[in-house]
Design a protein around this motif. Structure first.
Motif, mmCIF file in Angstrom:
data_model
loop_
_atom_site.group_PDB
_atom_site.id
_atom_site.type_symbol
_atom_site.label_atom_id
_atom_site.label_comp_id
_atom_site.label_asym_id
_atom_site.label_seq_id
_atom_site.Cartn_x
_atom_site.Cartn_y
_atom_site.Cartn_z
ATOM 1 N N LEU A 386 1.028 -0.590 -0.370
ATOM 2 C CA LEU A 386 -0.106 0.203 -0.085
ATOM 3 C C LEU A 386 1.088 1.403 -0.005
ATOM 4 O O LEU A 386 0.628 2.250 -0.160
ATOM 5 N N ALA A 387 2.362 1.219 -0.227
ATOM 6 C CA ALA A 387 3.523 1.868 -0.340
ATOM 7 C C ALA A 387 3.920 2.087 -1.392
ATOM 8 O O ALA A 387 5.387 1.901 -1.509
ATOM 9 N N SER A 388 4.052 1.055 -2.716
ATOM 10 C CA SER A 388 4.565 0.908 -3.567
ATOM 11 C C SER A 388 5.501 1.713 -4.626
ATOM 12 O O SER A 388 6.056 1.613 -4.862
ATOM 13 N N THR A 389 4.822 3.160 -4.868
ATOM 14 C CA THR A 389 5.419 3.922 -5.378
ATOM 15 C C THR A 389 5.978 5.157 -4.001
ATOM 16 O O THR A 389 4.284 6.071 -3.568
ATOM 17 N N PRO A 390 6.113 6.252 -4.764
ATOM 18 C CA PRO A 390 6.520 7.951 -4.020
ATOM 19 C C PRO A 390 5.144 8.236 -4.089
ATOM 20 O O PRO A 390 4.755 8.751 -3.193
ATOM 21 N N ALA A 391 4.992 8.416 -5.057
ATOM 22 C CA ALA A 391 3.207 9.246 -5.003
ATOM 23 C C ALA A 391 2.165 8.579 -4.252
ATOM 24 O O ALA A 391 1.512 8.973 -3.363
ATOM 25 N N ILE A 392 1.884 6.800 -3.639
ATOM 26 C CA ILE A 392 0.929 6.407 -3.248
ATOM 27 C C ILE A 392 1.632 6.489 -1.724
ATOM 28 O O ILE A 392 1.236 7.087 -0.159
ATOM 29 N N ALA A 393 2.305 6.373 -1.433
ATOM 30 C CA ALA A 393 3.103 6.050 -0.503
ATOM 31 C C ALA A 393 3.565 7.897 0.768
ATOM 32 O O ALA A 393 2.641 8.162 1.419
ATOM 33 N N VAL A 406 -5.768 1.964 1.108
ATOM 34 C CA VAL A 406 -6.263 1.248 -0.498
ATOM 35 C C VAL A 406 -7.063 1.839 -0.724
ATOM 36 O O VAL A 406 -6.709 1.453 -2.646
ATOM 37 N N PHE A 407 -7.752 2.866 -0.940
ATOM 38 C CA PHE A 407 -8.096 4.152 -2.028
ATOM 39 C C PHE A 407 -7.408 4.400 -2.943
ATOM 40 O O PHE A 407 -7.349 4.135 -4.202
ATOM 41 N N ALA A 408 -5.806 4.765 -2.419
ATOM 42 C CA ALA A 408 -4.895 5.659 -2.850
ATOM 43 C C ALA A 408 -4.117 4.141 -3.808
ATOM 44 O O ALA A 408 -3.775 4.342 -4.783
ATOM 45 N N THR A 409 -4.529 2.978 -3.910
ATOM 46 C CA THR A 409 -3.512 2.526 -3.947
ATOM 47 C C THR A 409 -4.886 1.381 -5.158
ATOM 48 O O THR A 409 -4.143 1.955 -6.205
ATOM 49 N N ILE A 410 -5.682 1.935 -5.386
ATOM 50 C CA ILE A 410 -6.451 1.266 -6.015
ATOM 51 C C ILE A 410 -6.660 2.697 -7.465
ATOM 52 O O ILE A 410 -6.285 2.413 -8.362
ATOM 53 N N MET A 411 -6.492 3.968 -6.621
ATOM 54 C CA MET A 411 -6.857 5.372 -8.227
ATOM 55 C C MET A 411 -4.649 5.344 -8.360
ATOM 56 O O MET A 411 -4.603 6.057 -9.489
ATOM 57 N N LEU A 412 -3.956 4.823 -7.861
ATOM 58 C CA LEU A 412 -2.987 5.568 -8.348
ATOM 59 C C LEU A 412 -1.974 4.150 -8.060
ATOM 60 O O LEU A 412 -0.962 4.222 -9.117
ATOM 61 N N GLY A 413 -2.853 2.771 -8.605
ATOM 62 C CA GLY A 413 -2.027 1.469 -8.430
ATOM 63 C C GLY A 413 -1.992 0.902 -9.605
ATOM 64 O O GLY A 413 -2.485 1.337 -10.295
ATOM 65 N N ASP A 414 -0.725 0.351 -10.050
ATOM 66 C CA ASP A 414 -1.184 -1.164 -10.856
ATOM 67 C C ASP A 414 -0.149 -1.773 -10.553
ATOM 68 O O ASP A 414 -0.110 -2.322 -9.114
ATOM 69 N N ASP A 415 0.470 -2.870 -11.280
ATOM 70 C CA ASP A 415 0.865 -4.228 -11.181
ATOM 71 C C ASP A 415 2.952 -3.875 -9.614
ATOM 72 O O ASP A 415 3.040 -4.804 -9.562
ATOM 73 N N ARG A 416 3.390 -2.768 -10.412
ATOM 74 C CA ARG A 416 4.111 -2.457 -8.892
ATOM 75 C C ARG A 416 3.496 -2.890 -8.683
ATOM 76 O O ARG A 416 4.245 -2.546 -6.771
ATOM 77 N N ALA A 417 2.544 -2.486 -7.221
ATOM 78 C CA ALA A 417 1.389 -2.593 -5.980
ATOM 79 C C ALA A 417 1.313 -3.890 -5.526
ATOM 80 O O ALA A 417 1.540 -4.206 -4.350
#
Length: 428
Positions: A386-393, A406-417
């Motif tokens: 749930l903190a897979s990229t600097p933007a999400i973290a 979770v919502f942040a990962t849904i909206m900003l995430g991809d396979d890196r998450a």
């Protein structure tokens, strides 16, 4: 490779169906664990208790990562893997320009197997553990897909795409060959390991009344099988159907009159439904599959999630590869949220996650078996960072609760998450 393990971290639990009952029907438990034995979930609960109860299980500690059910993608076209993100077409032109030329390649079993392997690897990396796929009209394309899934121990649903008109001759079968091929493939694959055969007319414009009738008869003979097709995706498609079937009351009636409407039916898209169609889908208990990235990418329209939920329809979520623009169910959830906003209904993170897991599993007749973390369920899991990229973290650091993360990962995430994907109790 193993099919016994103890996974600890934060764990997503369904206490009900959030899409129908509200976000309170889901919870995220800190410092919990999931015990896996023989490819199934044996137990779950506080991590300390499960360590003591299962001291022999090798533990993978995920810390603050979220252990959740593997994603279930309820409508895909694996043969379109290599034409994903093709430019500038709507549905009918998309088929003629991109889809049909690519599907002609699947008369080569080696090509079909290479694409099947690629597709399943790409989706596994995105946390998807189960899919329902259309193949091509070539029986070899069905064998290739089921063989690739069997080698991975993966639960899949698939079928030969039947069409006997309004398509290139090289892709057309007949009413009789569609029936014969489908029956033979069904006998070979349905119920073999984790494979399920799905009777698959592409859609009414590419099937003659005779072919639809033959497939309806096959479904009547095998009611434990699912049937998948497309319904009311674009307005020009609906107008075409009306020309081809002037006697039909509406698009759904082109299936209903030939025995292709029932509780085991999966109707992809279903954007521009008439009141009668909604009534009949609800009456028979059919399932509708929402394909949001596809609906925006090829300009189809805005799915009425809230309206169909209110009518009690079973709903699944899908990427619709390759009309859909991503292999990722995270990106698909984000698109579903955005379409919901345009329709005046903001979906909660719990509702989105449920749609992508338990909701889709329910449409496939797999409720309680996949799409959930519960004792006895098949051990198909996805672990999200749930903190897979600097933007999400940086956004997660400001979250007031786990659902905001979770919502942040849904909206900003991809396979890196996706930290890990487990299929049948084995980590890929």
């Amino acid at each position: 490779m193993q099919d016994a393990a103890l996974l600890s971290g934060r764990v997503l639990i369904w206490d009900g169906a959030p899409l129908r009952e509200g976000p309170g029907a889901a919870r995220i438990e800190d410092d919990w664990a999931v015990a896996i034995r023989d490819g199934r979930i044996a137990a779950l609960g506080p991590a300390g208790e499960l360590r003591r109860a299962h001291p022999d299980l090798p533990e993978t500690r995920y810390g603050r990562d979220l252990i959740c059910p593997g994603f279930v993608d309820a409508h895909v076209h694996y043969p379109q893997t290599r034409i994903i993100a093709s430019w500038g077409k709507r549905l009918i032109d998309w088929l003629e320009t991109y889809t049909f030329p690519e599907e002609m390649r699947f008369d080569d079993p080696a090509y079909a197997r290479a694409v099947a392997d690629s597709y399943l690897d790409l989706t596994r990396a995105a946390g998807t553990t189960c899919v329902a796929s259309y193949c091509t009209s070539h029986p070899a394309s069905v064998d290739a897909f089921f063989e690739a899934a069997e080698a991975r121990g993966q639960r899949v649903f698939a079928g030969k795409t039947c069409m006997d008109r309004n398509a290139p001759e090289a892709l057309c079968d007949t009413a009789q060959s569609a029936l014969d091929d489908s029956a033979a493939l069904l006998a070979r694959w349905h119920g073999r390991g984790r494979a399920s055969y799905v009777i698959t007319p592409r859609f009414s414009p590419t099937s003659s009344p005779e072919q639809l009738e033959a497939l309806g008869a096959l479904w009547a003979q095998h009611p434990d099988c699912l049937m998948q097709t497309h319904l009311s995706e674009q307005t020009d498609e609906i107008a075409w159907v009306a020309q081809l079937f002037p006697e039909a009351r509406d698009y759904l009636d082109t299936y209903e009159r030939f025995g292709l409407l029932g509780a085991g039916g999966l109707y992809g898209h279903a954007i521009h439904l008439t009141p009668r169609e909604v009534d009949r889908l609800a009456e028979v208990g059919a399932a509708v599959i929402h394909c949001p990235t596809s609906n925006t990418f090829i300009g189809s329209g805005l799915f009425d999630m809230a309206g169909l939920v209110a009518r009690g329809l079973r709903l699944g979520l899908a990427t619709d590869t390759g009309g859909g623009s991503s292999f990722s169910m995270l990106r698909t959830m984000a698109a579903a949220y955005e379409i919901g906003q345009l329709r005046g209904h903001a979906l909660h993170a719990a509702e989105l996650m449920w749609l992508a897991t338990a909701g889709s599993a329910e449409t496939l007749g797999m409720a309680g078996k996949i799409g959930t973390l519960a004792p006895g369920a098949e051990a198909d899991l996805c672990v999200l960072d749930l903190a897979s990229t600097p933007a999400i973290a940086q956004r997660a650091a400001r979250a007031e609760d786990a659902w905001e993360e979770v919502f942040a990962t849904i909206m900003l995430g991809d396979d890196r998450a996706v930290r890990d994907t487990w299929i049948g109790g084995r980590r890929g």
